[in-house]
Design a protein around this motif. Structure first.
Motif, mmCIF file in Angstrom:
data_model
loop_
_atom_site.group_PDB
_atom_site.id
_atom_site.type_symbol
_atom_site.label_atom_id
_atom_site.label_comp_id
_atom_site.label_asym_id
_atom_site.label_seq_id
_atom_site.Cartn_x
_atom_site.Cartn_y
_atom_site.Cartn_z
ATOM 1 N N LYS A 186 61.592 103.049 69.291
ATOM 2 C CA LYS A 186 62.632 104.065 69.456
ATOM 3 C C LYS A 186 63.162 104.054 70.878
ATOM 4 N N LEU A 187 62.245 104.043 71.853
ATOM 5 C CA LEU A 187 62.669 104.103 73.244
ATOM 6 C C LEU A 187 63.412 102.830 73.645
ATOM 7 N N LYS A 188 62.940 101.682 73.187
ATOM 8 C CA LYS A 188 63.641 100.424 73.462
ATOM 9 C C LYS A 188 65.048 100.448 72.879
ATOM 10 N N SER A 189 65.170 100.975 71.664
ATOM 11 C CA SER A 189 66.478 101.041 71.010
ATOM 12 C C SER A 189 67.399 102.018 71.727
ATOM 13 N N CYS A 190 66.832 103.131 72.229
ATOM 14 C CA CYS A 190 67.623 104.086 73.008
ATOM 15 C C CYS A 190 68.199 103.409 74.251
ATOM 16 N N VAL A 191 67.342 102.692 74.974
ATOM 17 C CA VAL A 191 67.771 102.026 76.207
ATOM 18 C C VAL A 191 68.823 100.960 75.909
ATOM 19 N N ALA A 192 68.585 100.178 74.839
ATOM 20 C CA ALA A 192 69.546 99.128 74.470
ATOM 21 C C ALA A 192 70.899 99.734 74.119
ATOM 22 N N ALA A 193 70.891 100.868 73.403
ATOM 23 C CA ALA A 193 72.145 101.528 73.035
ATOM 24 C C ALA A 193 72.871 102.043 74.273
ATOM 25 N N ILE A 194 72.136 102.639 75.205
ATOM 26 C CA ILE A 194 72.737 103.133 76.445
ATOM 27 C C ILE A 194 73.318 101.981 77.250
ATOM 28 N N ASP A 195 72.610 100.843 77.268
ATOM 29 C CA ASP A 195 73.124 99.661 77.961
ATOM 30 C C ASP A 195 74.443 99.184 77.364
ATOM 31 N N ARG A 196 74.649 99.485 76.081
ATOM 32 C CA ARG A 196 75.889 99.059 75.412
ATOM 33 C C ARG A 196 76.960 100.145 75.437
ATOM 34 N N GLY A 197 76.716 101.226 76.181
ATOM 35 C CA GLY A 197 77.768 102.210 76.375
ATOM 36 C C GLY A 197 77.550 103.573 75.757
ATOM 37 N N VAL A 198 76.478 103.753 74.975
ATOM 38 C CA VAL A 198 76.193 105.081 74.410
ATOM 39 C C VAL A 198 75.892 106.032 75.559
ATOM 40 N N LEU A 199 76.478 107.220 75.510
ATOM 41 C CA LEU A 199 76.360 108.161 76.628
ATOM 42 C C LEU A 199 74.919 108.595 76.847
ATOM 43 N N ARG A 200 74.245 109.020 75.768
ATOM 44 C CA ARG A 200 72.848 109.419 75.884
ATOM 45 C C ARG A 200 72.169 109.366 74.523
ATOM 46 N N ALA A 201 70.836 109.349 74.561
ATOM 47 C CA ALA A 201 70.045 109.267 73.337
ATOM 48 C C ALA A 201 69.042 110.415 73.321
ATOM 49 N N HIS A 202 68.743 110.895 72.119
ATOM 50 C CA HIS A 202 67.845 112.031 71.948
ATOM 51 C C HIS A 202 66.704 111.656 71.003
ATOM 52 N N ILE A 203 65.514 112.144 71.292
ATOM 53 C CA ILE A 203 64.373 112.026 70.383
ATOM 54 C C ILE A 203 63.881 113.437 70.127
ATOM 55 N N ILE A 204 64.000 113.894 68.876
ATOM 56 C CA ILE A 204 63.666 115.284 68.555
ATOM 57 C C ILE A 204 62.806 115.359 67.301
ATOM 58 N N ASN A 205 62.200 116.505 67.106
ATOM 59 C CA ASN A 205 61.324 116.737 65.955
ATOM 60 C C ASN A 205 62.150 117.210 64.766
ATOM 61 N N GLY A 206 62.244 116.361 63.749
ATOM 62 C CA GLY A 206 63.045 116.711 62.579
ATOM 63 C C GLY A 206 62.432 117.775 61.708
ATOM 64 N N THR A 207 61.157 118.117 61.958
ATOM 65 C CA THR A 207 60.518 119.177 61.162
ATOM 66 C C THR A 207 60.774 120.559 61.753
ATOM 67 N N THR A 208 61.354 120.612 62.958
ATOM 68 C CA THR A 208 61.739 121.895 63.551
ATOM 69 C C THR A 208 63.009 122.389 62.858
ATOM 70 N N PRO A 209 63.006 123.617 62.337
ATOM 71 C CA PRO A 209 64.192 124.114 61.629
ATOM 72 C C PRO A 209 65.451 124.009 62.486
ATOM 73 N N HIS A 210 66.474 123.382 61.916
ATOM 74 C CA HIS A 210 67.795 123.249 62.555
ATOM 75 C C HIS A 210 67.723 122.552 63.914
ATOM 76 N N ALA A 211 66.793 121.593 64.026
ATOM 77 C CA ALA A 211 66.627 120.881 65.302
ATOM 78 C C ALA A 211 67.919 120.210 65.748
ATOM 79 N N LEU A 212 68.665 119.623 64.804
ATOM 80 C CA LEU A 212 69.917 118.944 65.155
ATOM 81 C C LEU A 212 70.913 119.902 65.802
ATOM 82 N N LEU A 213 71.052 121.076 65.204
ATOM 83 C CA LEU A 213 72.020 122.042 65.728
ATOM 84 C C LEU A 213 71.599 122.555 67.094
ATOM 85 N N ILE A 214 70.299 122.819 67.257
ATOM 86 C CA ILE A 214 69.806 123.327 68.536
ATOM 87 C C ILE A 214 69.991 122.283 69.632
ATOM 88 N N GLU A 215 69.690 121.021 69.292
ATOM 89 C CA GLU A 215 69.779 119.954 70.294
ATOM 90 C C GLU A 215 71.226 119.655 70.684
#
Length: 331
Positions: free
Chosen positions: A250-279
């Motif tokens: 996951k972390l390697k893929s985050c770094v590779a994506a950022i190297d290709r221009g992605v602004l930022r990457a997030h790693i969050i707990n999907g079992t937390t209710p509404h984690a996507l919205l909060i993040e």
């Protein structure tokens, strides 16, 4: 006739207002942008959690975010292989995929898992389209090594098909199966696929929904959760191998994506209710964010800081101009 006292929630309206006010700058920042979400783990295998996550994805779509979902399916694949009496074996965290196992992977990922996710999203309207990485030649791969069998290394990501789906206002839901340069099929790690796709489409953000709260300097110490980290710091963590092996792809893929221009990457707990919205839509967040640089980290934390600062400058300028006008008139 109903009175307001019978229909309004007492004491909660100001809280709702604060939540919406907090979300506004983040909504403005994300609207019209593309976000890639890698979906897997317990948040996908638990029906109630899955339904909630899909509802949150629909909400993000409604507010104008272009979404691409890349999903895993490891537990379902293992269960299907065991049922078919095919040995389940892993080496260095990767599934050994024989040609027989590859048939199971395709059936489960493209058929069962993918279509179940599409169905969950489409309960809210016809918004999602199921996609195999083979469709439109989206993912092209070659073999990682002989001992892993049909496990692929992505050599190309063709974005034309995905862009066409997004331009027609649909959400592509992608199964990690790639077309091989040898004409066959390859099993692709969904973490790696999500990072490669995010980089190829020029995504604004890349988000991994996992079973843990994010990156820890010491997983046994829950107070060591990292909230923000730069790309260079992430490189160092990978090199020093001071995180769990499951987090390394996951972390390697985050770094590779950022190297290709992605602004930022997030790693969050999907079992937390509404984690996507909060993040995505609050200033607090719930996981680990990987930023390109320390400077970008500061800017990322204030999505309309520059806009607000400009308003403040304009206000001071108008006041100064007003003072000058009154002086001139007095003269």
């Amino acid at each position: 006739m109903k009175l307001a006292r019978d229909t309004q929630s007492r004491g909660s309206l100001p809280v709702f207002g604060e939540v919406l006010a907090d979300a506004l700058p983040w909504i403005k920042e994300a609207t019209g942008k593309t976000i890639v979400i890698k979906y897997g783990g317990s948040a996908m295998s638990d029906p109630e959690l899955c339904s909630q996550v899909m509802s949150d994805i629909v909400l993000l779509k409604i507010i104008g975010i272009n979404l691409i979902i890349v999903h895993g399916g490891g537990k379902d694949i293992s269960a299907a292989m065991e049922k078919a009496a095919i040995p389940v074996e892993f080496k260095d965290g990767q599934r050994v995929t024989t040609p027989e196992a590859m048939d199971i992977v395709r059936s489960v990922m493209v058929g069962t898992v993918n279509q179940n996710l599409v169905r969950e999203i489409n309960r809210h309207g016809n918004l999602a389209v199921g996609v195999s990485g083979c469709d439109g030649g989206t993912l092209i791969a070659d073999q990682v090594c002989e001992e892993l069998g049909r496990v692929g290394h992505i050599t190309a990501v063709n974005t034309e098909y995905l862009n066409a789906i997004i331009e027609n206002d649909f959400i592509p839901v992608i199964a990690g199966v790639a077309l091989g340069e040898d004409g066959g099929y390859f099993n692709i790690n969904a973490d790696v696929a999500a990072g490669a796709i995010a980089g190829a489409v020029g995504a604004h953000k890349l988000i991994y929904l996992t079973d843990v709260d994010g990156l820890y300097t010491n997983f046994e110490d829950k107070t060591s959760l990292i909230s923000n980290i730069t790309r260079d710091e992430a490189y160092r963590i990978v090199d020093e191998k001071c995180i769990s092996s499951g987090m390394i792809p996951k972390l390697k893929s985050c770094v590779a994506a950022i190297d290709r221009g992605v602004l930022r990457a997030h790693i969050i707990n999907g079992t937390t209710p509404h984690a996507l919205l909060i993040e995505l839509l609050t200033s607090s967040g719930v996981g680990t964010v990987i930023h390109r640089t320390q400077e970008s980290y500061i800017n990322d934390m204030h999505p309309i800081g520059g806009f607000a600062e400009k308003l403040s400058e304009n206000r001071v300028l108008r006041q100064a101009e007003g003072s000058q006008i009154s002086i001139d008139m007095d003269l």
